[in-house]
Design an enzyme around this catalytic site. Structure first.
Site, PDB file in Angstrom:
ATOM      1  N   ASP A 315     -52.752 -52.645  -3.821  1.00 37.98           N
ATOM      2  CA  ASP A 315     -52.313 -51.798  -4.909  1.00 37.98           C
ATOM      3  C   ASP A 315     -53.029 -52.231  -5.955  1.00 37.98           C
ATOM      4  O   ASP A 315     -53.901 -53.025  -6.103  1.00 37.98           O
ATOM      5  CB  ASP A 315     -50.841 -52.340  -4.859  1.00 37.98           C
ATOM      6  CG  ASP A 315     -50.139 -51.718  -6.165  1.00 37.98           C
ATOM      7  OD1 ASP A 315     -50.545 -50.687  -6.227  1.00 37.98           O
ATOM      8  OD2 ASP A 315     -49.421 -52.730  -7.196  1.00 37.98           O
ATOM      9  N   ASP A 508     -47.780 -56.188  -5.496  1.00 36.38           N
ATOM     10  CA  ASP A 508     -46.950 -56.877  -6.346  1.00 36.38           C
ATOM     11  C   ASP A 508     -45.643 -57.255  -5.979  1.00 36.38           C
ATOM     12  O   ASP A 508     -44.838 -57.974  -6.446  1.00 36.38           O
ATOM     13  CB  ASP A 508     -46.927 -56.669  -7.612  1.00 36.38           C
ATOM     14  CG  ASP A 508     -46.364 -55.036  -7.764  1.00 36.38           C
ATOM     15  OD1 ASP A 508     -45.679 -54.620  -6.640  1.00 36.38           O
ATOM     16  OD2 ASP A 508     -46.354 -54.426  -8.621  1.00 36.38           O
ATOM     17  N   ASP A 512     -43.788 -52.341  -3.538  1.00 38.41           N
ATOM     18  CA  ASP A 512     -44.793 -52.180  -2.195  1.00 38.41           C
ATOM     19  C   ASP A 512     -44.159 -52.436  -0.894  1.00 38.41           C
ATOM     20  O   ASP A 512     -44.743 -52.697  -0.032  1.00 38.41           O
ATOM     21  CB  ASP A 512     -45.927 -52.588  -2.287  1.00 38.41           C
ATOM     22  CG  ASP A 512     -46.862 -52.131  -3.527  1.00 38.41           C
ATOM     23  OD1 ASP A 512     -46.965 -50.921  -3.700  1.00 38.41           O
ATOM     24  OD2 ASP A 512     -47.458 -52.758  -4.501  1.00 38.41           O
TER      25      ASP A 512
END
Length: 615
Positions: A315, A508, A512
C-alpha cells in the site's frame, strides 16, 4: 540457569564422580554391578520413572522408553559402563536442550515484561495502586517516572520521554506531551503523566501483543508438522527393527548376546531427539529473534511462508509514505516564500483539516499583529479570508476558476493550495505525503534478498503514485484503486508466482484488511497502538519502518536454512550409524554420539536463530 537446571547439573556431576569411582575400583561380580547401578540411578532415575509412567498411560514409544530399554539391556548383557555412559550423556543432552529452550523463551519473556503489574488511580488526595483490569474507559490514571504505562489513553497533563524498546525494538526514547496518545507497554522515563484511559485492559495494545506472542507457538510450520508425524511412525518402526535384529539372526547364526547388544546399540542410535527438539527450537528462536527487532510473528507457519516470498506488494499511504501531509514546495508569484506561506497559514488558521495543519506547521509561529477578520469556507473549493483588511482566496484550482483568476500549477505532483488577492494570483504551495526515510533502502534490500517483483497498489492519483514508485524504484505501480480493485490485483499477481513462491502484502492494517487476508502473508505497519494492524496481519512491524520487511525476510530465510541443516545432518548421521550398528561396526559410544552428540550439535545450531543483530 534455573533452579531445576542447576539441580540436574549437580545430579549429573554426582553421577560422573560415582561413575569414575566405579571404573577405578577393582570390583567384581555383584559388587561391580552395585557400583555401576548407583551412578545409573542417580543420573537416570528420573528417566526410568518417566518411562514407567508413560508405559502406564500407554505412551511407551518415546525417548525415555528408548533410553531406558537400551540402558537396562546393556546392564542385562553385562555392559555396565556403557549403560551408565549412555544415561549420563543423554542427561547432558537434555540439560543442554532445556538451557537452549530457556534462552529462547527468555528472548520472548523480555517482551512479556511489558505486562503492567498495577495502575495508579487517584482516590481523594492519595494515589492507590489497583489491578489494570479494574480500570474503566474514562478513568484518569497517573504514571510516575520509571513506571510502565498500563493502559492506552490520551495524556491530559504532563510531558515526558517514553522507552518503547519492548514494543518497537527502538532504543531512542519518544517524546510525549499533553494531547498525545499514550500506549500501554511503554516505560515512562522522566515526567509525571496523567492519562485518560481510552481502552479497557483486555483491548489495550499490551494485552493484544501478549496474546499474539503467547499463542504464536500454536501455529506450526509445515516442517514442524512433518517432524511430528515422522517421529510418530519412526519410533515404532525402529523398535520393531531392533526386536528383529535381536531375535531373528541368532536363530540362524547363534550368539544371542552379540545380537541383543547390537539391537541395544540400534535403539540408542535411533532416538529422534535431535529432530524433535531442534526443529521447533529453530522456529522458536526465529520468532524470539524477530520480537527483539520489534517484529511480531503470529506463528512459525508464517515465518516459513515468508522465507519463500517472491512478490512484495505495498500500500502507499502510511506504508511507504509517512501518511501525513508536509509542505514540499512554495512558489510565490509575488513577494517571498515566507510571506506566501504565512498568508496561506493565516487563511487556514481556524481549520483542522490535515492540509491546513500542514500549512500552519510549515509557517511556524504566526504574526500576532495580523488582524484576522471574517473567514468563510467554500465547500469543495477552499476559503475566503479577510486579513488586515484585504480579502484573500486560498484553495484549489476550482476556487481559482470560480473567481476567474489566472494561475500557474507547479510541475511536481501533489496537492496544490493556490493563493490570490483581489483577482491577483499570488502563488502556490505544494503539499505532499513524503516517502519514509528508509523506504528506498527497503526496496533495494528486498531486491538483494531475491524478491522477484515489488509492486505498489494505491488509491491516489496516477501522477502521485507513479512519482513515488519511480522515486523508490518499484517494479510496478497501479493507482486510483478502490479496496476491491486492490484485491483483484493481488489475485492477478498471485497467479504469476511460482508453485512454491509466496506473495506478501504490506499495509497499514486499517483499511487494507481484505488484501491482508487474501495475500499469502499479510504484514502490517503496526505503529504504536494500531489495533487493526495487530488483528488483521500475520506479521506486525511495530516500528512502522519498511526496512523491517527486509529484516523479517532475512530472519525467516535464516531460520529455514537452520531447520534444513538440522534435518539433513540429524537424519544423515543417524541412518549412517544405524547401518553401522546393525552390521556390528558401531559400539555403544558411537551410538551415544549418534543420539546425544547429534542432538547437542543440532541444538547449538538451532540457537543461532536467536541472533539477529547482523540481519
Amino acid at each position: 540457569m534455573t533452579k531445576k537446571e542447576k539441580k540436574a547439573l549437580w545430579r549429573i556431576l554426582a553421577g560422573l564422580v560415582l561413575f569414575a569411582a566405579a571404573l577405578l575400583l577393582p570390583l567384581t561380580g555383584v559388587a561391580r554391578l552395585i557400583a555401576f547401578l548407583v551412578p545409573y540411578f542417580v543420573v537416570g532415575g528420573g528417566v526410568l520413572k518417566e518411562a514407567a509412567g508413560n508405559l502406564l498411560r500407554g505412551q511407551m514409544l518415546d525417548e525415555n522408553f528408548l533410553m531406558s530399554l537400551a540402558t537396562v539391556g546393556a546392564f542385562a548383557v553385562g555392559e555396565y559402563p556403557e549403560g551408565v555412559a549412555v544415561m549420563v550423556f543423554y542427561q547432558v543432552g537434555e540439560l543442554f536442550e532445556h538451557y537452549a529452550v530457556g534462552k529462547s523463551r527468555a528472548s520472548i519473556a523480555s517482551l512479556m515484561d511489558i505486562r503492567p503489574d498495577y495502575a495508579n488511580i487517584r482516590r481523594g488526595e492519595e494515589l492507590v495502586q489497583v489491578d489494570p483490569e479494574t480500570i474503566k474507559v474514562g478513568d484518569i490514571i497517573v504514571v510516575k517516572p520509571g513506571e510502565k504505562i498500563p493502559l492506552d489513553g490520551t495524556i491530559i497533563s504532563g510531558s515526558s520521554m517514553a522507552d518503547t524498546a519492548a514494543l518497537t525494538g527502538e532504543s531512542v526514547p519518544r517524546e510525549l506531551a499533553e494531547g498525545d496518545n499514550a500506549v500501554s507497554g511503554c516505560i515512562n522515563l522522566t515526567g509525571l503523566l496523567e492519562i485518560q484511559v481510552a481502552k479497557e485492559f483486555g483491548e489495550s495494545t499490551v494485552a493484544k501483543i501478549l496474546d499474539l506472542v503467547e499463542n504464536a507457538s500454536s501455529k506450526k510450520a509445515a516442517s514442524e508438522n512433518f517432524i511430528t508425524k515422522f517421529a510418530r511412525y519412526y519410533t515404532p518402526v525402529v523398535v520393531a527393527c531392533a526386536a528383529l535384529l535381536a531375535f531373528v539372526p541368532p536363530i540362524f547364526v547363534g550368539n544371542w548376546s552379540e545380537w541383543i547388544h547390537r539391537a541395544l546399540i540400534f535403539l540408542v542410535i535411533s532416538c529422534p531427539c535431535a529432530l524433535v527438539i531442534s526443529v521447533p527450537l529453530s522456529f522458536f528462536g526465529g520468532i524470539g529473534g524477530a520480537s527483539r527487532r520489534g517484529i511480531l510473528v503470529k506463528g512459525s507457519n508464517y515465518l516459513e511462508a515468508l522465507s519463500k516470498a517472491e512478490f512484495v506488494v505495498f500500500d502507499k499511504t502510511g506504508t511507504l509514505t509517512k501518511g501525513s501531509f508536509d509542505v514540499v514546495g512554495v512558489y510565490p508569484k509575488e513577494g517571498t516564500q515566507t510571506q506566501l506561506l504565512t498568508l496561506a497559514a493565516l487563511c487556514e488558521s481556524y481549520s483542522d483539516h490535515p492540509i491546513s495543519k500542514s500549512l500552519k506547521k510549515a509557517a511556524g509561529e504566526l504574526p500576532k499583529t495580523a488582524d484576522i477578520g471574517k473567514i468563510e469556507e467554500i465547500a469543495g473549493h477552499g476559503v475566503q479570508a479577510e486579513i488586515n483588511g484585504k480579502v484573500y482566496f486560498c484553495g484549489n484550482e476550482k476556487l481559482m476558476r470560480r473567481e476567474q483568476i489566472e494561475f500557474e500549477t507547479p510541475s511536481q505532483p501533489g496537492t496544490v493550495v493556490y493563493l490570490a488577492e483581489a483577482g491577483r494570483f499570488l502563488g502556490a504551495v505544494l503539499i505532499a505525503d513524503e516517502p519514509k526515510a528508509d523506504a528506498s533502502v527497503a526496496i533495494e534490500g528486498l531486491r538483494k534478498a531475491g524478491i522477484r517483483k515489488t509492486v505498489m497498489l494505491t488509491g491516489d492519483a496516477k501522477a502521485v503514485g507513479e512519482t513515488v514508485g519511480k522515486t523508490l524504484g518499484l517494479d510496478e505501480v497501479h493507482a486510483e484503486l478502490l479496496p476491491g480493485d486492490k484485491v483483484d490485483w493481488v489475485e492477478k499477481l498471485l497467479a504469476q508466482t511460482s508453485e512454491q513462491g509466496k506473495l506478501v502484502f504490506v499495509g497499514d492494517g486499517i483499511n487494507d484488511a481484505p488484501v491482508l487476508s487474501r495475500a499469502d502473508i499479510g504484514i502490517a505497519m503496526g505503529g504504536l497502538g494500531s489495533d487493526a494492524a495487530i488483528e488483521a496481519a500475520d506479521i506486525v512491524l511495530m516500528d512502522d519502518k519498511p526496512s523491517g520487511i527486509v529484516t523479517a525476510i532475512a530472519i525467516a530465510q535464516k531460520t529455514l536454512k537452520i531447520v534444513k541443516q538440522n534435518i539433513i545432518f540429524a537424519l544423515g548421521v543417524k541412518f549412517l550409524v544405524l547401518i553401522l550398528g546393525a552390521l556390528g561396526m558401531a559400539n555403544m559410544w558411537e551410538a551415544v554420539f549418534a543420539d546425544v552428540g547429534v542432538s547437542v550439535i543440532a541444538i547449538i545450531n538451532a540457537t543461532r536463530a536467536l541472533n539477529t543483530k547482523n540481519l
